[in-house]
Enzyme design. Structure first.
Site, PDB file in Angstrom:
ATOM      1  N   LYS A 215       0.852  -1.193   0.000  1.00 48.45           N
ATOM      2  CA  LYS A 215       0.000   0.000   0.000  1.00 48.45           C
ATOM      3  C   LYS A 215       0.886   1.240   0.000  1.00 48.45           C
ATOM      4  CE  LYS A 215      -3.789   2.124   2.604  1.00 48.45           C
ATOM      5  NZ  LYS A 215      -4.597   2.040   3.824  1.00 48.45           N
TER       6      LYS A 215
ATOM      7  N   ASP B 299      -1.505  10.393  -6.316  1.00 44.87           N
ATOM      8  CA  ASP B 299      -0.102  10.089  -6.624  1.00 44.87           C
ATOM      9  C   ASP B 299       0.254   8.620  -6.365  1.00 44.87           C
ATOM     10  OD1 ASP B 299      -0.164   9.977  -3.898  1.00 44.87           O
ATOM     11  OD2 ASP B 299       1.334  11.542  -3.546  1.00 44.87           O
ATOM     12  N   GLY B 300      -0.712   7.856  -5.854  1.00 42.43           N
ATOM     13  CA  GLY B 300      -0.440   6.438  -5.623  1.00 42.43           C
ATOM     14  C   GLY B 300       0.448   6.161  -4.424  1.00 42.43           C
TER      15      GLY B 300
ATOM     16  N   ARG C 156       0.466  -5.059   3.599  1.00 39.19           N
ATOM     17  CA  ARG C 156      -0.751  -5.441   4.307  1.00 39.19           C
ATOM     18  C   ARG C 156      -1.100  -6.892   4.002  1.00 39.19           C
ATOM     19  NH1 ARG C 156      -5.668  -1.323   3.999  1.00 39.19           N
ATOM     20  NH2 ARG C 156      -5.975  -2.034   1.854  1.00 39.19           N
TER      21      ARG C 156
ATOM     22  N   ARG D 124     -14.180  -6.647  -1.304  1.00 34.44           N
ATOM     23  CA  ARG D 124     -15.007  -5.684  -0.573  1.00 34.44           C
ATOM     24  C   ARG D 124     -16.455  -5.783  -1.014  1.00 34.44           C
ATOM     25  NH1 ARG D 124     -10.691  -1.588  -0.141  1.00 34.44           N
ATOM     26  NH2 ARG D 124      -8.866  -2.687  -0.905  1.00 34.44           N
TER      27      ARG D 124
ATOM     28  N   ASP E 264     -16.618   0.391   0.095  1.00 31.98           N
ATOM     29  CA  ASP E 264     -15.332  -0.122  -0.401  1.00 31.98           C
ATOM     30  C   ASP E 264     -14.391  -0.438   0.756  1.00 31.98           C
ATOM     31  OD1 ASP E 264     -15.610   2.809  -0.346  1.00 31.98           O
ATOM     32  OD2 ASP E 264     -13.462   2.827  -0.685  1.00 31.98           O
TER      33      ASP E 264
ATOM     34  N   ASP F 189      -8.835  -0.746   6.335  1.00 34.99           N
ATOM     35  CA  ASP F 189      -8.701   0.679   6.058  1.00 34.99           C
ATOM     36  C   ASP F 189      -8.680   1.506   7.335  1.00 34.99           C
ATOM     37  OD1 ASP F 189      -8.585   3.165   4.787  1.00 34.99           O
ATOM     38  OD2 ASP F 189      -9.534   2.300   3.037  1.00 34.99           O
TER      39      ASP F 189
END
Ligand code: AMP
Ligand code: MG
Length: 489
Positions: free
Chosen positions: A109, A121-122, A172, A179, A248, A258
């Site tokens: 991640k 920007d990822g 992760r 999801r 999500d 998350d």
């Protein structure tokens, strides 16, 4: 092979996922490897922490057997449907089988842009990576189903948010990253074939005993409803506020995922909201069960075409399933309350007793964690109690309530020691307190990871109190309180 990959989801191919390599970073440095978790996954933790391992954890090198993909998903964000989200800053490296033969996703991640990145920007700043590491590992130690943190690395690059921040990548681990929004993505495109494949995959992975059925979609729906009811009951009993319960961010496996603007509540107040972007209080503590129910209704809707060709029939079946949620939640909540209050059964009067405790805690603005811990210690005053009761100063309303609970205890006949052991497990002394997480992040941004490591180590044993860690167990002073948390975006 250093990591034994077996990539079943990537093999389902497009349009469920797209091949996507992580983007390299300039000078990665290891922050932490989760040794216990690595060994559970059959990965040599020494190797993972080595130069070669860090190249992999940063996305600079691909381990043999990895088939990295970005996965497609949609989602309702704060109630509004977005038909296209997807992994915009993560890649699924692949799946591994644990030493107990359980299957887990390995995901990077913060690994760079993907076709789903939109304007992003990822990347991920250091702060959110450390927050997720601390909180997800604490949740695991607290016995809450959750994704895990296998490793964190600093990228040596900066990311632009409010200002410049150091970048980092989290590895992760999850039973899967499927999801509610994964199914919503294909439902929105009326792609029944992909939906059916996901349903079959999810059942095989998470609910294998429910696979042999003529109605896999309905079986999956029922199982996810059960898993989420149990999960959110656990959150409520720990004062955990997720903060972004978008569809999500709810996994079909029933694991918490998350850890963006999440936080544990200190002073008990059911209206507590932490997320800076949750201006309406949609995801407030007391709303979490209702929101889970709402999200599950969205899952049910998306599954309708797979439940029955006749829409009325499908709706009737899905509605019956969805209507089970409130009672499943209430049941799990009662069971958890019984544990925390040291009761072997839980009747309507007990519910009143518990409700009155919550009112008293709210009136006293009592610390949620320490109040319950006080009960767990106090039930047997002369025991080898751990001493964590001394951290709590009971308020007026709590003290008025206490004799009623003591009286109720007299009707219990299980040995006190056994009862206390159970209560101490259900009511931890340590939770990841927001001001400590914040301090650990600020220190780390200045290059000092001492508090980060100390928190992770301490929270691995949240129920065992030790006076030397007193400062990690007490609530924030008023000037230290962190009332707002931010998404890791
Ligand atoms: P989250 O807030 O983590 O639930 O993310 C919601 C959506 O935004 C997902 O599709 C993420 O992949 C995407 N996203 C979040 N942060 C970024 C980022 N920095 N770059 C690209 N996409 C992002
Ligand atoms: Mg998310």
């Amino acid at each position: 092979m250093r990591i034994h990959f077996d990539n079943s989801y990537a093999h389902l191919g497009s349009p469920l996922s797209l091949p996507q390599r992580p983007d390299p970073v300039s000078s990665p440095e290891l922050i932490r490897v989760n040794e216990g978790l690595a060994e559970d996954l059959g990965i040599d933790s020494g190797w993972l922490a080595s130069e070669e391992g860090v190249q992999i954890l940063s996305g600079n090198a691909l381990p043999e057997g990895a088939e990295p993909v970005a996965t497609a998903y949609a989602g309702h964000q704060f109630g509004n449907f977005n038909p296209q989200l997807g992994d915009g800053r993560a890649v699924l490296l692949g799946e591994v089988l644990s030493t107990h033969d359980r299957r887990f996703d390995l995901q990077l991640k913060g690994s760079g842009r993907t076709p789903w990145s939109r304007g992003g920007d990822g990347r991920s700043p250091l702060g959110p990576v450390l927050r997720e590491y601390i909180v997800s590992e604490a949740m695991a130690a607290l016995g809450v189903p959750t994704t895990r943190a296998l490793a964190a690395v600093a990228t040596g690059e900066t990311v632009v948010r409010d200002g410049l921040e150091p970048g980092a990548i989290l590895t992760r681990v999850a039973s899967s990253h499927l999801r509610i929004g994964t199914l919503q993505y294909f439902a929105a495109r009326e792609d029944r074939d992909s939906m059916a494949r996901i349903v079959e995959h999810a059942l095989a992975r998470h609910y294998p005993d429910a696979q042999n059925t003529d109605l896999p979609a309905l079986a999956l729906l029922n199982r996810v409803i059960e898993a989420q009811a149990a999960l959110v009951a656990r959150w409520q009993m720990l004062g955990f506020i997720h903060g972004v319960m978008n569809t999500d961010n709810m996994l079909l496996s029933g694991e918490t995922v998350d850890y963006g603007p999440c936080a544990f509540m200190e002073q008990f107040n059911p209206d507590t909201v932490f997320s800076s972007i949750d201006t309406q209080g949609r995801y407030a503590y007391s709303n979490q069960p209702g929101i889970a129910h709402w999200n599950l209704a969205r899952l049910a809707e998306s599954l309708l075409p797979l439940i029955d060709d006749d829409t009325d029939q499908a709706v009737a079946q899905a509605t019956t399933a969805i209507q089970r949620f409130p009672e499943l939640f209430a049941e799990a909540h009662r069971a958890a309350l019984a544990e925390k209050l040291g009761l072997s059964d839980f009747n309507e009067q007990d519910q009143d007793l518990a409700n009155d405790l919550f009112s008293a805690l709210a009136e006293d603005k009592a610390d949620f964690t320490l109040a319950f811990r006080f009960l767990a210690e106090d039930i047997k005053p002369d025991s080898e109690g751990t001493g964590a009761d001394t951290l709590f100063s009971p308020g007026k309303h709590f003290l008025e309530w206490l004799p009623r609970w003591k009286q109720r205890q007299e009707r219990e006949d299980e040995a006190l020691v056994t009862r206390q052991a159970r209560m101490l497990r259900a009511s931890p002394a340590f939770i990841p307190r927001n001001h400590l997480i914040q301090r650990a992040i600020t220190d780390a941004e200045g290059g000092d990871y001492t508090l980060f490591h100390r928190l992770v180590d301490r929270l691995a044993n949240p129920s065992r109190f030790d006076l030397k860690d007193r400062e990690l167990a007490i609530p924030a002073e008023p000037q230290e309180r962190v009332l707002r948390t931010f998404c890791g975006t």
